[in-house]
Design a protein around this motif. Structure first.
Motif, mmCIF file in Angstrom:
data_model
loop_
_atom_site.group_PDB
_atom_site.id
_atom_site.type_symbol
_atom_site.label_atom_id
_atom_site.label_comp_id
_atom_site.label_asym_id
_atom_site.label_seq_id
_atom_site.Cartn_x
_atom_site.Cartn_y
_atom_site.Cartn_z
ATOM 1 N N SER A 30 0.882 -1.406 0.017
ATOM 2 C CA SER A 30 0.007 -0.012 -0.008
ATOM 3 C C SER A 30 0.876 1.385 -0.037
ATOM 4 C CB SER A 30 -0.778 0.038 1.196
ATOM 5 O OG SER A 30 -0.093 -0.045 2.310
ATOM 6 N N ARG A 72 -2.953 -5.227 -3.477
ATOM 7 C CA ARG A 72 -3.177 -4.047 -4.095
ATOM 8 C C ARG A 72 -2.961 -4.156 -5.598
ATOM 9 N NH1 ARG A 72 -0.849 1.479 -2.592
ATOM 10 N NH2 ARG A 72 -2.474 2.259 -3.561
ATOM 11 N N ASN A 75 -5.738 -4.600 -7.865
ATOM 12 C CA ASN A 75 -7.161 -3.951 -7.258
ATOM 13 C C ASN A 75 -6.984 -2.576 -7.281
ATOM 14 O OD1 ASN A 75 -9.251 -6.172 -6.273
ATOM 15 N ND2 ASN A 75 -7.128 -6.970 -5.683
ATOM 16 N N THR A 76 -5.996 -1.887 -7.844
ATOM 17 C CA THR A 76 -5.583 -0.432 -7.851
ATOM 18 C C THR A 76 -5.370 -0.083 -9.406
ATOM 19 O OG1 THR A 76 -4.727 -0.682 -5.645
ATOM 20 C CG2 THR A 76 -4.466 1.578 -7.004
ATOM 21 N N GLU A 77 -6.167 1.145 -9.704
ATOM 22 C CA GLU A 77 -5.748 1.787 -11.032
ATOM 23 C C GLU A 77 -4.532 2.715 -10.812
ATOM 24 O OE1 GLU A 77 -9.404 3.426 -12.589
ATOM 25 O OE2 GLU A 77 -10.337 1.538 -13.093
ATOM 26 N N TYR A 78 -3.481 2.291 -11.106
ATOM 27 C CA TYR A 78 -2.504 3.243 -11.029
ATOM 28 C C TYR A 78 -1.915 4.316 -12.018
ATOM 29 C CZ TYR A 78 -0.920 0.067 -7.227
ATOM 30 O OH TYR A 78 -0.768 -0.616 -6.008
ATOM 31 N N PRO A 124 -12.247 -0.377 -7.506
ATOM 32 C CA PRO A 124 -10.758 -0.289 -7.233
ATOM 33 C C PRO A 124 -10.398 0.768 -6.323
ATOM 34 C CG PRO A 124 -10.943 -0.122 -9.845
ATOM 35 C CD PRO A 124 -12.385 0.173 -9.145
ATOM 36 N N TYR A 125 -9.149 0.094 -5.573
ATOM 37 C CA TYR A 125 -8.608 1.261 -4.630
ATOM 38 C C TYR A 125 -7.975 2.309 -5.212
ATOM 39 C CZ TYR A 125 -10.597 -1.831 -0.947
ATOM 40 O OH TYR A 125 -11.306 -2.597 -0.085
ATOM 41 N N THR A 126 -7.679 3.475 -4.331
ATOM 42 C CA THR A 126 -6.949 4.532 -4.730
ATOM 43 C C THR A 126 -5.521 4.093 -4.789
ATOM 44 O OG1 THR A 126 -6.291 6.764 -4.298
ATOM 45 C CG2 THR A 126 -7.147 5.309 -2.435
ATOM 46 N N ALA A 127 -4.868 4.921 -5.815
ATOM 47 C CA ALA A 127 -3.225 4.524 -5.844
ATOM 48 C C ALA A 127 -2.689 5.513 -4.741
ATOM 49 C CB ALA A 127 -2.930 5.037 -7.200
ATOM 50 N N LEU A 132 -5.580 6.007 0.688
ATOM 51 C CA LEU A 132 -6.021 4.642 0.962
ATOM 52 C C LEU A 132 -6.061 4.352 2.365
ATOM 53 C CD1 LEU A 132 -6.287 1.633 -0.083
ATOM 54 C CD2 LEU A 132 -4.129 1.530 0.122
#
Length: 371
Positions: A30, A72, A75-78, A124-127, A132
């Motif tokens: 994270s 992560r 599951n995250t849009e980087y 998705p979770y925040t980058a 986060l």
């Protein structure tokens, strides 16, 4: 990780000893940076292709082990301008990126076989690390369970389930609790593993044990993010300590195991001992439950082919024990999975083993060839 991509694949004997034996915020995955969406998609595509292949192989094998993980990564849009090589949440190998928990999951698969399943959230979770952290705190304080993407996972096909995750705020991410609420792991052996940024497993092991309703919860392992790329020996030693070994894919003769009105499927291996015992089918044995892990009972014949003895077992094993002159069905790992005498696997129950948790202490068990 070597060959990484190729893997993304007692009382009836009262005078004898025993039956057959005897505070951190989102941290690991994270913090820091990661990679571009295109590179991430390449890794995800490779992982999904391997998972589909492994799923097909699982249907053809007797391996009942599942390795579930949340990461992560995946599951995250980087953003596209983030340098992946500086992130503690990923491992870079052969120009591909993998989540650190994902990397450990594949180490486990190298050692024990089994199928891999990534927990993926619909949203998705925040980058951004600080954002986060706030999102995770909000999810935990409100007991919010994020929605998961649909999958065709058949949890009933597995007896042993590893659960992997990064430690967030000294506990498991809420997405893992979403998985445990959606899938019934009662009656199964559950084994936690986690990655972290220096604060250890926190409360996560207890959370997993309680939320999974597992029949047996084995000792977990916590690996610091910086140590993940070189943790092969650590993982192998841990698996040996808890008595989990690689399941060899075995083929054999389909059989039926009948306990009262319950009928279970199984296979009898193509070994000389198994073939010898098969000549006595249909075979009825008065079996007794022992230690919350097995049913065993004496037999009236004395086999001649006694090669392949071992002092450990896998869930589902059907064994013959020369020292105690009995057969047994093992259905659950325990805190002490090392046996005091050798047993020889002759077959395996391939049906859901949770039925053994509800049987009487004494049962008549009939082994017969499948029709």
């Amino acid at each position: 990780m070597k060959k990484f991509l190729s893997i993304l694949f007692v009382f009836s004997l009262l005078f004898m000893l025993t039956a057959c034996s005897s505070s951190a915020d989102p941290s690991q995955e994270s913090s820091g940076q990661t990679t571009s969406p295109s590179s991430q998609q390449d890794s995800v595509s490779v992982s999904n292709a391997v998972l589909e292949s492994e799923s097909t192989e699982s249907e053809q094998s007797a391996n009942n082990t599942l390795i579930v993980y949340f990461s992560r990564w995946g599951n995250t849009e980087y953003p596209s301008d983030v340098d992946a090589t500086t992130s503690a949440s990923i491992v870079v190998e052969n120009d591909l990126r993998y989540g650190t928990t994902e990397y450990v999951a594949n180490m486990i698969a190298e050692n024990v076989g089994g199928d891999l399943h990534r927990i993926e959230t619909v949203t998705p979770y925040t980058a951004d690390f600080d954002e986060l952290r706030d999102v995770n705190h909000d999810e935990m304080s409100s007991n919010y369970l994020p929605e998961l993407k649909e999958s065709n996972l058949d949890i009933s096909a597995y007896d042993t389930v590893f659960i992997g995750y990064p430690v967030w705020a000294t506990d498991v991410p809420q997405a893992v609790l979403s998985f445990l609420k959606e899938y019934d792991l009662s009656g199964k052996t559950v084994i936690p593993f986690c990655t972290h940024d220096g604060y250890g497993a926190g409360n996560s092991y207890q959370t997993i044990a309680e939320a999974s309703h597992a029949a047996v919860s084995l000792e977990g392992i916590a690996i610091e993010a910086k140590d993940v790329p070189n943790a092969q020996d650590t993982v192998s030693s841990w698996l040996a300590d808890i008595g989990i070994s690689k399941s060899e894919v075995q083929t054999g003769t389909p059989i039926k195991i009948t306990v009262g009105e319950v009928s279970l499927d199984g296979i009898l291996y193509d070994t000389e001992l198994a073939e010898e015992i098969k000549t006595y089918f249909p075979l009825t044995i008065s079996m007794v439950g022992y230690g919350g892990r097995e049913y065993y009972g004496g037999v009236e014949f004395y086999p001649e082919h006694l090669e392949g003895g071992q002092k450990n077992f896998e869930n589902g094993d059907i064994t013959y024990c020369e020292a105690h002159h009995n057969m047994a069905i093992f259905y659950a790992q325990t805190d002490d999975p090392i046996l005091s005498v050798d047993v020889i696997p002759i077959g395996r129950v391939t049906s859901d083993l949770s039925v053994f948790n509800n049987l009487d202490n004494e049962e008549e068990v009939i082994f017969s060839l499948a029709e």
